[in-house]
Design a protein around this motif. Structure first.
Motif, PDB file in Angstrom:
ATOM      1  N   LEU A  60       0.847  -1.175  -0.096  1.00 56.00           N
ATOM      2  CA  LEU A  60       0.045  -0.088   0.198  1.00 56.00           C
ATOM      3  C   LEU A  60       0.868   1.183  -0.018  1.00 56.00           C
ATOM      4  O   LEU A  60       1.965   1.308   0.529  1.00 56.00           O
ATOM      5  CB  LEU A  60      -1.050  -0.049   1.493  1.00 56.00           C
ATOM      6  N   GLN A  61       0.400   2.400  -0.525  1.00 57.24           N
ATOM      7  CA  GLN A  61       1.138   3.733  -0.460  1.00 57.24           C
ATOM      8  C   GLN A  61       1.244   4.240   0.651  1.00 57.24           C
ATOM      9  O   GLN A  61       2.198   4.894   0.917  1.00 57.24           O
ATOM     10  CB  GLN A  61       0.226   4.590  -1.335  1.00 57.24           C
ATOM     11  N   LEU A  62       0.277   3.895   1.826  1.00 54.56           N
ATOM     12  CA  LEU A  62       0.382   4.549   3.009  1.00 54.56           C
ATOM     13  C   LEU A  62       1.810   3.907   3.998  1.00 54.56           C
ATOM     14  O   LEU A  62       2.220   4.456   4.569  1.00 54.56           O
ATOM     15  CB  LEU A  62      -0.626   4.163   3.857  1.00 54.56           C
ATOM     16  N   SER A  63       2.242   2.836   3.336  1.00 58.76           N
ATOM     17  CA  SER A  63       3.443   2.180   4.030  1.00 58.76           C
ATOM     18  C   SER A  63       4.654   2.875   3.922  1.00 58.76           C
ATOM     19  O   SER A  63       5.602   2.807   4.406  1.00 58.76           O
ATOM     20  CB  SER A  63       3.560   0.755   3.392  1.00 58.76           C
ATOM     21  N   GLU A  64       4.451   4.035   2.956  1.00 59.84           N
ATOM     22  CA  GLU A  64       5.418   4.912   2.676  1.00 59.84           C
ATOM     23  C   GLU A  64       6.005   5.592   3.934  1.00 59.84           C
ATOM     24  O   GLU A  64       7.125   6.078   4.206  1.00 59.84           O
ATOM     25  CB  GLU A  64       5.522   6.188   1.479  1.00 59.84           C
ATOM     26  N   MET A  65       4.825   5.947   4.892  1.00 60.05           N
ATOM     27  CA  MET A  65       5.190   6.781   6.088  1.00 60.05           C
ATOM     28  C   MET A  65       6.031   5.667   7.156  1.00 60.05           C
ATOM     29  O   MET A  65       6.779   6.310   8.014  1.00 60.05           O
ATOM     30  CB  MET A  65       3.779   7.093   6.780  1.00 60.05           C
ATOM     31  N   PHE A  66       6.247   4.562   6.930  1.00 62.55           N
ATOM     32  CA  PHE A  66       6.974   3.831   7.687  1.00 62.55           C
ATOM     33  C   PHE A  66       8.574   3.806   7.315  1.00 62.55           C
ATOM     34  O   PHE A  66       9.451   3.520   8.357  1.00 62.55           O
ATOM     35  CB  PHE A  66       6.708   2.441   7.518  1.00 62.55           C
ATOM     36  N   THR A  67       8.932   4.240   6.094  1.00 60.22           N
ATOM     37  CA  THR A  67      10.180   4.497   5.905  1.00 60.22           C
ATOM     38  C   THR A  67      10.730   5.892   5.920  1.00 60.22           C
ATOM     39  O   THR A  67      11.910   6.301   6.018  1.00 60.22           O
ATOM     40  CB  THR A  67      10.651   4.298   4.297  1.00 60.22           C
ATOM     41  N   ALA A  68       9.770   6.745   5.963  1.00 63.04           N
ATOM     42  CA  ALA A  68      10.106   8.235   5.990  1.00 63.04           C
ATOM     43  C   ALA A  68      10.307   9.031   7.455  1.00 63.04           C
ATOM     44  O   ALA A  68       9.723   8.940   8.467  1.00 63.04           O
ATOM     45  CB  ALA A  68       8.838   9.290   5.311  1.00 63.04           C
ATOM     46  N   ALA A  69      11.735   8.894   7.508  1.00 57.70           N
ATOM     47  CA  ALA A  69      12.152   9.463   8.934  1.00 57.70           C
ATOM     48  C   ALA A  69      12.116  11.173   8.963  1.00 57.70           C
ATOM     49  O   ALA A  69      12.164  11.737   7.687  1.00 57.70           O
ATOM     50  CB  ALA A  69      13.701   9.336   9.373  1.00 57.70           C
ATOM     51  N   GLY A  70      11.588  11.884   9.951  1.00 57.31           N
ATOM     52  CA  GLY A  70      11.435  13.094   9.887  1.00 57.31           C
ATOM     53  C   GLY A  70      10.168  13.899   9.578  1.00 57.31           C
ATOM     54  O   GLY A  70       9.715  14.653   9.542  1.00 57.31           O
ATOM     55  N   THR A  71       9.038  12.720   9.228  1.00 53.04           N
ATOM     56  CA  THR A  71       7.610  13.007   8.923  1.00 53.04           C
ATOM     57  C   THR A  71       7.047  12.797  10.344  1.00 53.04           C
ATOM     58  O   THR A  71       7.587  12.724  11.222  1.00 53.04           O
ATOM     59  CB  THR A  71       7.144  12.329   7.827  1.00 53.04           C
ATOM     60  N   THR A  72       5.849  13.102  10.112  1.00 53.47           N
ATOM     61  CA  THR A  72       4.747  12.952  11.267  1.00 53.47           C
ATOM     62  C   THR A  72       4.983  11.560  11.835  1.00 53.47           C
ATOM     63  O   THR A  72       4.940  10.681  11.251  1.00 53.47           O
ATOM     64  CB  THR A  72       3.481  13.111  11.028  1.00 53.47           C
ATOM     65  N   ALA A  73       4.894  11.359  13.104  1.00 51.91           N
ATOM     66  CA  ALA A  73       5.422   9.995  13.714  1.00 51.91           C
ATOM     67  C   ALA A  73       3.955   9.461  14.014  1.00 51.91           C
ATOM     68  O   ALA A  73       3.032  10.076  13.959  1.00 51.91           O
ATOM     69  CB  ALA A  73       6.120  10.388  15.048  1.00 51.91           C
TER      70      ALA A  73
END
Length: 194
Positions: A60-73
């Motif tokens: 899923l595209q939302l899994s990109e948030m799992f790799t992005a450091a510095g974004t909203t936790a």
């Protein structure tokens, strides 16, 4: 192969020669890289007991948030493989179908399966971190919130707060891992996306 071996053996001699000429060569890893915490994706990758959840999520595209450091936790409530296997209907299956005689195409089936998975994974993600265990939090699944209640079982007074709560009716947090972009809680059940 010989050339590589010669290069490996000659490297220390070359470094010593440069150092003896008054030049200093620093071969250290920067401190920032040594102290960085792993991302949520890193934790999901190395945590074998969460491989089924992560195999669903990474499609899923939302899994990109799992790799992005510095974004909203984010706070992930990740069911163990055992918890996912115990489900009567797996995440890609969604709710029990209504036998109305309508036949769908393979493309429609795939699309519905992806929607079911996205709803299920979204129900396990709280878009903030850290969290407090005396509040209710909305998940990424619209209309779905997670509430925590104190567990009725007596435990160690020095145990972490997360080990003393129940999610929903009977889901327990059994482990916690910190990441650079959030916190991952291992849970012994799955959160319903209904």
């Amino acid at each position: 192969m010989r050339l590589q071996l010669c290069s490996i053996l000659a490297l220390p001699l070359l470094l010593q020669a440069f150092a003896s000429q008054g030049e200093q060569i620093v071969m250290d890893t920067p401190v920032a890289h040594q102290s960085m915490k792993p991302t949520l994706a890193d934790l999901l990758t190395i945590e074998a007991s969460t491989s089924i959840f992560y195999s669903y999520a990474r499609e899923l595209q939302l899994s990109e948030m799992f790799t992005a450091a510095g974004t909203t936790a984010a706070t992930l409530l990740v069911p163990t493989n055992k918890a996912v296997m115990a489900l009567a209907r797996k995440p890609h299956q969604g709710p029990a179908p209504v036998d109305d005689g309508i036949v769908i195409t393979d493309e429609e089936f795939d699309s519905q399966s992806k929607e079911h998975v996205e709803r299920w994974v979204s129900a396990h993600i709280i878009p903030q971190s850290p969290i407090s265990f005396d509040q209710t939090y909305p998940t990424l699944l619209e209309g779905k919130s997670i509430s925590f209640t104190q567990s009725s079982k007596k435990g160690d007074a020095n145990a972490p707060d997360w080990s003393k709560v129940v999610i929903g009716d009977n889901i327990h947090i059994i482990g916690m891992r910190e990441a650079s972009n959030g916190i991952l809680y291992l849970i012994d059940g799955a959160i319903s996306s209904d």
